[in-house]
Design a protein around this motif. Structure first.
Motif, PDB file in Angstrom:
ATOM      1  N   LEU A  21      15.793   9.998 -12.910  1.00  0.00           N
ATOM      2  CA  LEU A  21      15.043   9.215 -13.883  1.00  0.00           C
ATOM      3  C   LEU A  21      14.793   7.801 -13.366  1.00  0.00           C
ATOM      4  O   LEU A  21      13.682   7.275 -13.504  1.00  0.00           O
ATOM      5  N   LEU A  22      15.806   7.192 -12.754  1.00  0.00           N
ATOM      6  CA  LEU A  22      15.626   5.867 -12.167  1.00  0.00           C
ATOM      7  C   LEU A  22      14.517   5.897 -11.116  1.00  0.00           C
ATOM      8  O   LEU A  22      13.667   5.010 -11.071  1.00  0.00           O
ATOM      9  N   TYR A  23      14.509   6.917 -10.280  1.00  0.00           N
ATOM     10  CA  TYR A  23      13.508   7.039  -9.225  1.00  0.00           C
ATOM     11  C   TYR A  23      12.102   7.173  -9.813  1.00  0.00           C
ATOM     12  O   TYR A  23      11.154   6.539  -9.343  1.00  0.00           O
ATOM     13  N   VAL A  24      11.963   7.993 -10.847  1.00  0.00           N
ATOM     14  CA  VAL A  24      10.660   8.176 -11.500  1.00  0.00           C
ATOM     15  C   VAL A  24      10.214   6.889 -12.180  1.00  0.00           C
ATOM     16  O   VAL A  24       9.057   6.476 -12.060  1.00  0.00           O
ATOM     17  N   GLU A  31       3.935   1.225  -9.444  1.00  0.00           N
ATOM     18  CA  GLU A  31       2.821   2.098  -9.075  1.00  0.00           C
ATOM     19  C   GLU A  31       1.786   1.394  -8.201  1.00  0.00           C
ATOM     20  O   GLU A  31       1.236   1.999  -7.283  1.00  0.00           O
ATOM     21  N   THR A  32       1.539   0.135  -8.440  1.00  0.00           N
ATOM     22  CA  THR A  32       0.522  -0.557  -7.637  1.00  0.00           C
ATOM     23  C   THR A  32       0.925  -0.632  -6.168  1.00  0.00           C
ATOM     24  O   THR A  32       0.056  -0.693  -5.304  1.00  0.00           O
ATOM     25  N   LYS A 101       7.639  -4.952   2.030  1.00  0.00           N
ATOM     26  CA  LYS A 101       6.499  -4.378   2.755  1.00  0.00           C
ATOM     27  C   LYS A 101       5.214  -4.498   1.938  1.00  0.00           C
ATOM     28  O   LYS A 101       4.159  -4.868   2.474  1.00  0.00           O
ATOM     29  N   ASN A 102       5.296  -4.191   0.648  1.00  0.00           N
ATOM     30  CA  ASN A 102       4.118  -4.261  -0.203  1.00  0.00           C
ATOM     31  C   ASN A 102       3.598  -5.692  -0.308  1.00  0.00           C
ATOM     32  O   ASN A 102       2.390  -5.936  -0.213  1.00  0.00           O
ATOM     33  N   ALA A 103       4.493  -6.641  -0.497  1.00  0.00           N
ATOM     34  CA  ALA A 103       4.080  -8.046  -0.590  1.00  0.00           C
ATOM     35  C   ALA A 103       3.403  -8.498   0.705  1.00  0.00           C
ATOM     36  O   ALA A 103       2.385  -9.196   0.675  1.00  0.00           O
ATOM     37  N   PHE A 104       3.947  -8.079   1.840  1.00  0.00           N
ATOM     38  CA  PHE A 104       3.359  -8.443   3.132  1.00  0.00           C
ATOM     39  C   PHE A 104       1.985  -7.809   3.317  1.00  0.00           C
ATOM     40  O   PHE A 104       1.063  -8.447   3.802  1.00  0.00           O
TER      41      PHE A 104
END
Length: 157
Positions: A21-24, A31-32, A101-104
């Protein structure tokens, strides 16, 4: 619970389902960040992504819970707490690395990322070589593997 003649789920089943549940919830909350992954940016919506989302993830990620239905395992609280700690460490590594990684990828010139060291690649892109990415090449996968271990330990044996 009916198969096992229980009135409540076992601690092992509660742990496995809570971790899942934590992973989902993490995937939904972040999601972005999925939009900057290689699967979306380079591969597009093809067989690999379709098969992974519709077959691989639902089947593989539910194996532990499915196993516990027919092979109940009793956990002591000290063992459960150790497994929770392991999952927490994996989640911190997984989420920290993926967020970095996403922020970069979104804005490599963001002042919040100025502390990160990068190296240029032959394709003209940059690789992060510090922060989470300074410890291991794919810290997000390391976090995923640690969480997978924590999901499997409640199954015992």
């Amino acid at each position: 619970m009916e198969v096992q003649g229980r009135e409540a789920p076992s601690l092992a089943m509660i742990l496995v389902n809570s971790f899942q549940l934590l992973y989902v919830m993490d995937a939904l909350w972040n999601e972005t960040a999925i939009l900057t992954t290689m699967d979306i940016v380079h591969d597009g919506f093809g067989f690999m992504l379709t098969f992974g989302d519709l077959v691989w993830v639902p089947f593989v990620y539910s194996l532990q819970a499915f196993y516990l239905v027919n092979h109940p395992n009793e956990l002591s609280w000290p063992v459960a707490l150790a497994i929770i700690a392991l999952n927490t460490v994996g989640y911190i590594i997984f989420r920290g690395a993926n967020s970095q990684k996403n922020a970069f990828r979104r804005n490599p010139h963001d002042p919040k990322l100025a502390h990160l060291n990068i190296i240029p690649t032959a394709t003209g892109k940059s690789l992060i070589v510090s922060g989470w990415w300074g410890f291991v090449r794919h810290p997000n996968y390391l976090g995923d593997l640690i969480m997978a271990l924590a999901w499997s330990l409640p199954c015992g044996k």
